[in-house]
Design an enzyme around this catalytic site. Sequence first.
Site, PDB file in Angstrom:
ATOM      1  N   SER A 259       0.179  -2.443  -2.534  1.00  0.00           N
ATOM      2  CA  SER A 259      -1.004  -1.736  -2.233  1.00  0.00           C
ATOM      3  C   SER A 259      -1.885  -2.753  -1.801  1.00  0.00           C
ATOM      4  O   SER A 259      -1.121  -4.166  -2.100  1.00  0.00           O
ATOM      5  CB  SER A 259      -1.385  -1.234  -3.712  1.00  0.00           C
ATOM      6  OG  SER A 259      -2.928  -0.954  -3.247  1.00  0.00           O
ATOM      7  N   HIS A 260      -3.062  -2.334  -0.969  1.00  0.00           N
ATOM      8  CA  HIS A 260      -4.171  -3.198  -0.452  1.00  0.00           C
ATOM      9  C   HIS A 260      -4.715  -4.319  -2.116  1.00  0.00           C
ATOM     10  O   HIS A 260      -5.049  -5.094  -2.128  1.00  0.00           O
ATOM     11  CB  HIS A 260      -5.006  -3.188  -0.161  1.00  0.00           C
ATOM     12  CG  HIS A 260      -4.593  -2.737   1.860  1.00  0.00           C
ATOM     13  ND1 HIS A 260      -3.808  -1.856   2.459  1.00  0.00           N
ATOM     14  CD2 HIS A 260      -4.883  -3.886   2.422  1.00  0.00           C
ATOM     15  CE1 HIS A 260      -3.830  -2.541   3.300  1.00  0.00           C
ATOM     16  NE2 HIS A 260      -4.330  -2.845   3.602  1.00  0.00           N
ATOM     17  N   SER A 261      -4.491  -3.019  -2.623  1.00  0.00           N
ATOM     18  CA  SER A 261      -5.162  -3.360  -4.461  1.00  0.00           C
ATOM     19  C   SER A 261      -4.480  -3.553  -5.635  1.00  0.00           C
ATOM     20  O   SER A 261      -3.971  -2.246  -5.860  1.00  0.00           O
ATOM     21  CB  SER A 261      -6.747  -2.420  -4.499  1.00  0.00           C
ATOM     22  OG  SER A 261      -6.707  -2.000  -5.707  1.00  0.00           O
TER      23      SER A 261
ATOM     24  N   GLY B 155      -5.927  -7.179   0.105  1.00  0.00           N
ATOM     25  CA  GLY B 155      -4.967  -7.422   1.167  1.00  0.00           C
ATOM     26  C   GLY B 155      -3.101  -6.844   0.262  1.00  0.00           C
ATOM     27  O   GLY B 155      -3.152  -6.507  -0.516  1.00  0.00           O
TER      28      GLY B 155
END
Lengths: 130, 98
Positions: A11-13, A46
């Site tokens: 995940s980005h988070s 990211g």
Amino acid sequence: MTTTVGIVLVSHSAELVAGLHLLLKQIGSDTVPLATAGGTDDGRIGTSYDLVLAAIRRANVGAGVIVLPDLGSSVLTARTVLEDHPHPDVTLVDAPFVEGAVAAVVAAASGADLKTVVEAAEEARNVPKF
Amino acid sequence: MSPNSDTTTTATTMAIHEVTVVLPANLHARPAGQLARAAARFTSVIQLQHSGRTINPTGVLAVMGLGATAASSLTIRAEGPDAEQAVTALADILANAE
């Protein structure tokens, strides 16, 4: 029986994937090798090549691994990692992030093989939420 | 429905079992996961019926998609050599859902 298929959540988070991990524990992920790669190396939004690679290695206990990306650059980063470190038993899966993870965890916890876990995650796209 | 097999002895080992359970709590993620993992352990064909819908309980998302709430009833139906054990195990999970 044999070893359990591993699951990697990309995940980005870090917070998003940590929350999903908590939900999956409720559903029965304690017997499933589950590793997460959320955010960049320094904790920003990211994706991180190194975190994804490390998560795949943690999750692979011999029965293969499915890699579930949330969207966008998670897909690209995971794809790059798999191109650099090709492994026949590590599969990038196109599935809804939450539903796919839930279905994959239940399938893996039931002792399903890699192909069946991949199918369970992919089928999640076709199951109505209500 | 139609007999499509040339084996005549298997029919005697097949059993159909069915039980209806009134849910003590909403059928949310945790019991749905328990139910799906339990259903996968049996060889019998299992169906879960609720409000006119029938699903295969090995699919955790389908179980959650039923949207079954507390005090509503679900019928578990199994057909196969371990039908009775399957129905008993799944009914136990539903009856003890929190």
